[in-house]
Design an enzyme around this catalytic site. Sequence first.
Site, PDB file in Angstrom:
ATOM      1  N   SER A   1       0.837  -1.259   0.189  1.00  0.00           N
ATOM      2  CA  SER A   1      -0.017  -0.095   0.024  1.00  0.00           C
ATOM      3  C   SER A   1       0.771   1.240   0.194  1.00  0.00           C
ATOM      4  O   SER A   1       2.234   1.083  -0.042  1.00  0.00           O
ATOM      5  CB  SER A   1      -1.145   0.046   1.328  1.00  0.00           C
ATOM      6  N   LYS A   2       0.235   2.271   0.080  1.00  0.00           N
ATOM      7  CA  LYS A   2       0.941   3.674  -0.117  1.00  0.00           C
ATOM      8  C   LYS A   2       1.863   3.810   1.111  1.00  0.00           C
ATOM      9  O   LYS A   2       3.046   4.492   0.922  1.00  0.00           O
ATOM     10  CB  LYS A   2      -0.035   4.762   0.061  1.00  0.00           C
ATOM     11  N   ARG A   3       1.931   3.123   2.128  1.00  0.00           N
ATOM     12  CA  ARG A   3       2.604   3.255   3.267  1.00  0.00           C
ATOM     13  C   ARG A   3       4.078   2.865   3.047  1.00  0.00           C
ATOM     14  O   ARG A   3       4.962   3.141   3.507  1.00  0.00           O
ATOM     15  CB  ARG A   3       2.321   2.222   4.431  1.00  0.00           C
TER      16      ARG A   3
END
Length: 471
Positions: free
Chosen positions: A239-241
């Site tokens: 994910s963007k994390r």
Amino acid sequence: MTTRTRFAPSPTGYLHVGGARTALYSWLYARKHGGRFILRIEDTDLERSTTESVNAILEGMTWLGLEYDEGPFRQTERMERYQEVIHRLLDEDKAYYCYCSRERLEALRADQMANKQKPRYDGCCRDLTVPPAEGDSPVVRFRNPAEGSVVVKDLVRGRVVFNNSELDDLIIARSDGSPTYNLTVVVDDLDMQISHVIRGDDHLNNTPRQLNILDALNGTAPTYAHVPMILGDDGKRLSKRHGAVSVMQYREEGYLPQALLNYLVRLGWSHGDQEIFSIDEMINLFDIEDINSSASAFNTSKLLWLNQHYIKESPPEHIAHHLSWHLGNHDIDPTNGPDLVELVKVQQERCKTLVEMAETSVYFYKDIEHYDEKAVAKQLKPEIQGALSALRDNLAALDQWTSESAHEVVKVTAESEGLKLGKLAQPLRVAVTGGTVSPSIDKTLFLLGRQRVLQRLDHALKIIEEKVAMA
Ligand code: GLU
């Protein structure tokens, strides 16, 4: 049967690496078998779908070079066709109207949860025969077979069996008449004669439902291949994390599309221990059966390694094309400086990303805005004034401006001034580039061109003169 694959994104965001990998596998499979690759935009969720997202997906695919043979088809343009199929299913009693209120369904669900049962529709309206009256707005449910099982023969996961008793009668049309995902996918895969559905394994649970609907429509099922998800380096779903997940973000960060494609093809697929694949090799060697059945973890350092490889090995013309976009980000018009292909030839060995290549190329196009102060203090000293000034005049007098002739002048001037080559070359480098790091000095001089070199030497001599005056 012709191989026909499709990529069917929902336009609710950018093209992310997971989607791009699915698209790549579908594209490769179609190319390998001389088939067709179809792009279908699944935009029936009007609240979440946006035109910007459609554009972002198209832009990502174009950048990656995943050209489609048919489409983009938009589901919102096929609404009549879905209505036709919903009515056909109703007429054939393979679907029925359901009038259950939200309150009833919520109470049912709460009850089932309290009894530790899997929440599912209980078939309350299954046997009703009354057609909707004026003002009614029922949903339409698919009459799922109550017994037996559905077998998905998945090319990646193998044989997966689902009991029909686990699948309830799913809604195929909402109360406003709009079709739902499982219905539209089936109709489209059928109408578009898709032979192979390659998609993320988050859709595996939808597959038995889709197979039952297909069956009700007397359609032939495509072959399915559910590709495992991508994890971040911490083992959690990517994910963007974890940093960039949008394909276009990789462009921003200076990656070549070929590097990302090579990275993505290997992320979940392998051919022996080969790491580098040209597009042709990918097409020839790729096979769905060789896709790993377990999740793969994203590894940015490997992607960077591949990028460096492709920057080094690709034809300079190809890199030049991509570099000019990055130079544009520095407000540089590449026609206002050295030949871009020649510049790439000297930078290819030196850079891991195109961002780095653009940043270290700015002084070839723009006046030096910031000199490295330490380098100026160390290299542009009064002692070098005479040699640098002689060098300036010798360079100005050169007949032909080539890297060989420039090199010769630096060498001869150093000799006549009683200096080792490096003792003159480094002050020269600081004078013409503003710092101590650049390609070889002869190539740097050649690429900068005589006019810029002389102007910058004059400026450096002025800096030294000021130091002399202050002394
Ligand atoms: N539109 C679905 C998604 O973006 C894909 C559906 C499919 O491939 O069948 O997840």
